[in-house]
Structure formats: C-alpha cells, structure tokens
Design a protein around this motif. Structure first.
Motif, mmCIF file in Angstrom:
data_model
loop_
_atom_site.group_PDB
_atom_site.id
_atom_site.type_symbol
_atom_site.label_atom_id
_atom_site.label_comp_id
_atom_site.label_asym_id
_atom_site.label_seq_id
_atom_site.Cartn_x
_atom_site.Cartn_y
_atom_site.Cartn_z
ATOM 1 N N ILE A 94 12.642 1.984 1.068
ATOM 2 C CA ILE A 94 11.775 2.706 -0.510
ATOM 3 C C ILE A 94 12.718 3.662 -0.577
ATOM 4 N N SER A 95 12.851 3.442 -2.074
ATOM 5 C CA SER A 95 13.298 4.299 -2.759
ATOM 6 C C SER A 95 12.452 5.404 -4.391
ATOM 7 N N VAL A 96 12.322 6.021 -4.661
ATOM 8 C CA VAL A 96 11.915 6.988 -6.025
ATOM 9 C C VAL A 96 12.740 6.845 -6.962
ATOM 10 N N THR A 97 12.811 7.268 -8.031
ATOM 11 C CA THR A 97 13.571 6.651 -8.927
ATOM 12 C C THR A 97 13.134 7.900 -10.254
ATOM 13 N N ALA A 98 13.259 8.374 -10.752
ATOM 14 C CA ALA A 98 12.772 9.284 -11.777
ATOM 15 C C ALA A 98 14.082 9.927 -12.362
ATOM 16 N N ILE A 99 13.844 10.006 -13.762
ATOM 17 C CA ILE A 99 14.840 11.450 -15.156
ATOM 18 C C ILE A 99 15.269 12.826 -13.851
ATOM 19 N N TRP A 107 7.611 12.643 2.322
ATOM 20 C CA TRP A 107 6.616 11.112 2.391
ATOM 21 C C TRP A 107 7.208 10.115 1.803
ATOM 22 N N ILE A 108 8.661 9.464 1.655
ATOM 23 C CA ILE A 108 9.365 8.493 1.852
ATOM 24 C C ILE A 108 8.880 7.940 3.544
ATOM 25 N N HIS A 109 9.768 8.726 4.113
ATOM 26 C CA HIS A 109 9.952 8.336 5.830
ATOM 27 C C HIS A 109 8.276 8.479 6.246
ATOM 28 N N ALA A 110 7.297 8.927 5.606
ATOM 29 C CA ALA A 110 6.178 8.898 6.367
ATOM 30 C C ALA A 110 5.666 7.663 5.919
ATOM 31 N N GLU A 111 5.962 7.427 5.025
ATOM 32 C CA GLU A 111 5.286 5.609 4.496
ATOM 33 C C GLU A 111 6.143 4.657 5.819
ATOM 34 N N LEU A 112 7.678 4.770 5.833
ATOM 35 C CA LEU A 112 8.450 4.052 6.348
ATOM 36 C C LEU A 112 7.600 4.403 8.505
ATOM 37 N N ALA A 113 7.169 5.254 8.583
ATOM 38 C CA ALA A 113 6.812 5.014 10.160
ATOM 39 C C ALA A 113 5.837 4.818 9.909
ATOM 40 N N SER A 114 4.836 4.458 8.613
ATOM 41 C CA SER A 114 3.809 3.504 9.358
ATOM 42 C C SER A 114 3.326 2.551 8.981
ATOM 43 N N LEU A 115 4.234 2.276 8.261
ATOM 44 C CA LEU A 115 5.123 0.954 8.018
ATOM 45 C C LEU A 115 5.837 -0.239 9.537
ATOM 46 N N SER A 116 6.373 0.826 10.843
ATOM 47 C CA SER A 116 6.830 1.014 11.703
ATOM 48 C C SER A 116 5.976 1.056 12.507
ATOM 49 N N PRO A 144 0.778 -1.578 -0.063
ATOM 50 C CA PRO A 144 -0.245 -0.224 -0.139
ATOM 51 C C PRO A 144 0.837 1.195 -0.209
ATOM 52 N N SER A 145 2.060 1.322 0.651
ATOM 53 C CA SER A 145 3.081 2.232 0.847
ATOM 54 C C SER A 145 3.504 2.706 -0.744
ATOM 55 N N LEU A 146 4.079 1.178 -1.816
ATOM 56 C CA LEU A 146 4.811 2.193 -2.859
ATOM 57 C C LEU A 146 3.510 1.953 -3.614
ATOM 58 N N LYS A 147 2.143 1.609 -3.493
ATOM 59 C CA LYS A 147 0.952 2.527 -4.432
ATOM 60 C C LYS A 147 1.262 4.037 -4.118
ATOM 61 N N ARG A 148 1.448 4.138 -2.761
ATOM 62 C CA ARG A 148 0.709 5.466 -2.863
ATOM 63 C C ARG A 148 1.646 6.200 -3.223
ATOM 64 N N LEU A 149 3.437 6.028 -2.984
ATOM 65 C CA LEU A 149 3.969 6.532 -3.584
ATOM 66 C C LEU A 149 4.392 6.784 -4.789
ATOM 67 N N VAL A 209 15.768 8.412 -4.836
ATOM 68 C CA VAL A 209 15.710 8.919 -3.072
ATOM 69 C C VAL A 209 15.313 8.145 -2.970
ATOM 70 N N GLY A 210 16.237 7.758 -1.612
ATOM 71 C CA GLY A 210 15.902 6.295 -0.741
ATOM 72 C C GLY A 210 16.260 6.530 0.714
ATOM 73 N N CYS A 211 14.758 6.092 1.911
ATOM 74 C CA CYS A 211 14.957 5.845 2.435
ATOM 75 C C CYS A 211 14.966 4.450 3.420
ATOM 76 N N ALA A 212 15.900 4.574 4.574
ATOM 77 C CA ALA A 212 15.605 3.124 5.561
ATOM 78 C C ALA A 212 14.847 2.727 6.331
ATOM 79 N N LEU A 213 14.062 1.749 6.842
ATOM 80 C CA LEU A 213 13.420 1.685 8.487
ATOM 81 C C LEU A 213 14.158 1.391 9.038
ATOM 82 N N LEU A 214 13.964 1.446 10.059
ATOM 83 C CA LEU A 214 15.042 0.828 11.082
ATOM 84 C C LEU A 214 14.560 0.317 12.426
#
Length: 253
Positions: A220-225, A240-249, A91-96, A205-210
């Motif tokens: 989770i990372s997002v890649t673009a031109i 946005w990624i940090h917010a989704e990772l917080a919801s995963l946590s 769900p987080s990946l789809k939202r992002l 751009v990538g962020c880690a869940l600890l």
C-alpha cells in the motif's frame, strides 16, 4: 483540483482526443507510452495523466501482458472478476485516504512488474493521479513496487533490476544504480520513499505486507505533492500504512 485536471479544458480535451485517435488507429495491437508520445508529440508525463482519466472513464484499456494501451469504444460484455485482494484491502485504503487526504494505491507484483489494483482519492485539492488500476510498470519505479522489491532476497531483487534496466530511463531518468540505492534505503528505513517518475513534484511512501515466510504479498502506498511530504510526515504515513497492513494480516489477507 487534481494534477490531471490542471491544464485548460479545451487544450486538455484536444490532447485527450489525440491520444484516443492514435489508439483507435492501432486497434487491438495497442500503443506504448513512447509510441503515443511519438505519434501525438505530447510529452510523456501529460500522456500518463490523460491515460489515467481515460482509463477511469472506461475509454482506454491496458493490453494484457504488455505495456500498451488500446481504445475501448463499447462496454465489455464480460467484465473481469474483481480481484479479492481489492475487497479485502478496501476498508484500509479508504481509511488511509481519509486520514491523509491524499491518493492511496494497492499494488502487487507480477513477475518483474508491479500492477496497481486499486486507488482511493483523498480530499486534498491536489491529487496525484498518474497511477491507476491496471497500470503496469517496472517493479520499484513507484513506492509500492519499491516496498515489494526491497522485501525480496538480493539475488531476486537484483535480477529484476537488471532485466528491467532497458526500461527504467522512461521513468524520469531512473537508472539501475539509483534503483539499487533505493532498495538499500528502503530496507534500512523500513518503508519506501520514491519520487513519482511520471509526475514531477510528487512523492510516494509505500510499505509491503509479508507472508509468514517473509515474502511480499502486496503493498500500500500514499502519494502526494512533495510539499506535503516532509520527512516527519513520511514516517507518520508509513506508521499508518503499517498499522493497516497489520490489520490485513490478522484478517488473513
């Protein structure tokens, strides 16, 4: 139009068939990216894009425990059990992907490597498709892997870079020195920013869940031109990624 579809149809088809033929001739032994480039005279960035499409189509499979690929001519009778981390993060990946319009990746660590577990495609006409589910590469080459690498203690992170040093040049001329610099930049910034070394002109751009002990569990990372990734948008996407990772946590991922 995705980057993986940017070549003319017939030429891309011929190259894809050449890659398949090379893999077919080597059976279950498989071939590395370097092997395929040598046998087909196709440049490595193009091979990455072709493999992404062939993997998505189920015509090519990674050889487990290696950096090689093999042709797959029939449907596997016993498909592997889906990784539970994918269903938790989906769900987080789809939202992002919907929010950014760009490709989103779920990445985990496996020893000295990163492994992509899943990717979601955004709506923007040009997508970066060089990374795909099942792809392994040295930890830190991509932004998701870099976020994980930078979250590890210095002795562990530096040991990984040293052991991977002989492979890094295959990824756009990456060097151990550059990898160490990216680790420090990621720690000071709070998120990873890495140019895609398989496709020129791309940036992730990538962020880690600890976990509670501070160990990286996934990224989770997002890649673009690059044109879509000015510094302000990099920060925005990281938030946005940090917010989704917080919801995963909170959900116990």
């Amino acid at each position: 139009m995705s980057i993986s579809e940017s070549s003319s149809g017939p030429r891309t088809l011929r190259r894809g068939l050449a890659v398949l033929a090379a893999l077919r001739d080597h059976g279950s032994t498989g071939l590395s990216i370097t092997d395929i480039a040598r046998l087909t005279a196709i440049q490595r960035p193009t091979i990455y894009r072709l493999l992404a499409a062939l993997l998505d189509a189920g015509l090519v499979l990674p050889v487990p425990g290696t950096k090689k690929y093999q042709a797959q001519w029939a449907t596997r009778p016993n498909a592997p059990t889906p990784d539970p981390r994918v269903s938790q993060a989906l769900p987080s990946l789809k939202r992002l992907a919907e929010r950014t319009g760009d490709a989103v990746f779920l990445v985990v660590r496996d020893g000295d490597n990163s492994v992509s577990l899943h990717r979601e495609i955004g709506s923007y006409p040009v997508q970066i498709l060089a990374t795909y589910a099942g792809k392994r590469q040295p930890l830190g080459v991509g932004s998701g892997g870099m976020a994980i690498l930078a979250a590890l203690p210095n002795p562990v992170a530096h040991g990984i870079v040293e052991r991977n040093s002989e492979y890094l040049d295959e990824y756009g001329g990456m060097t151990p020195h550059e990898m160490l610099r990216l680790i420090e930049n990621t720690r000071s910034r709070g998120y990873a920013v890495v140019g895609n070394h398989a496709v020129r002109g791309a940036l992730g751009v990538g962020c880690a869940l600890l976990d509670p002990q501070g160990n990286p569990m996934l990224a989770i990372s997002v890649t673009a031109i690059i044109d879509r990734m000015p510094a302000l948008r990099q920060r925005e996407i990281a938030s946005w990624i940090h917010a989704e990772l917080a919801s995963l946590s909170l959900r116990g991922a």
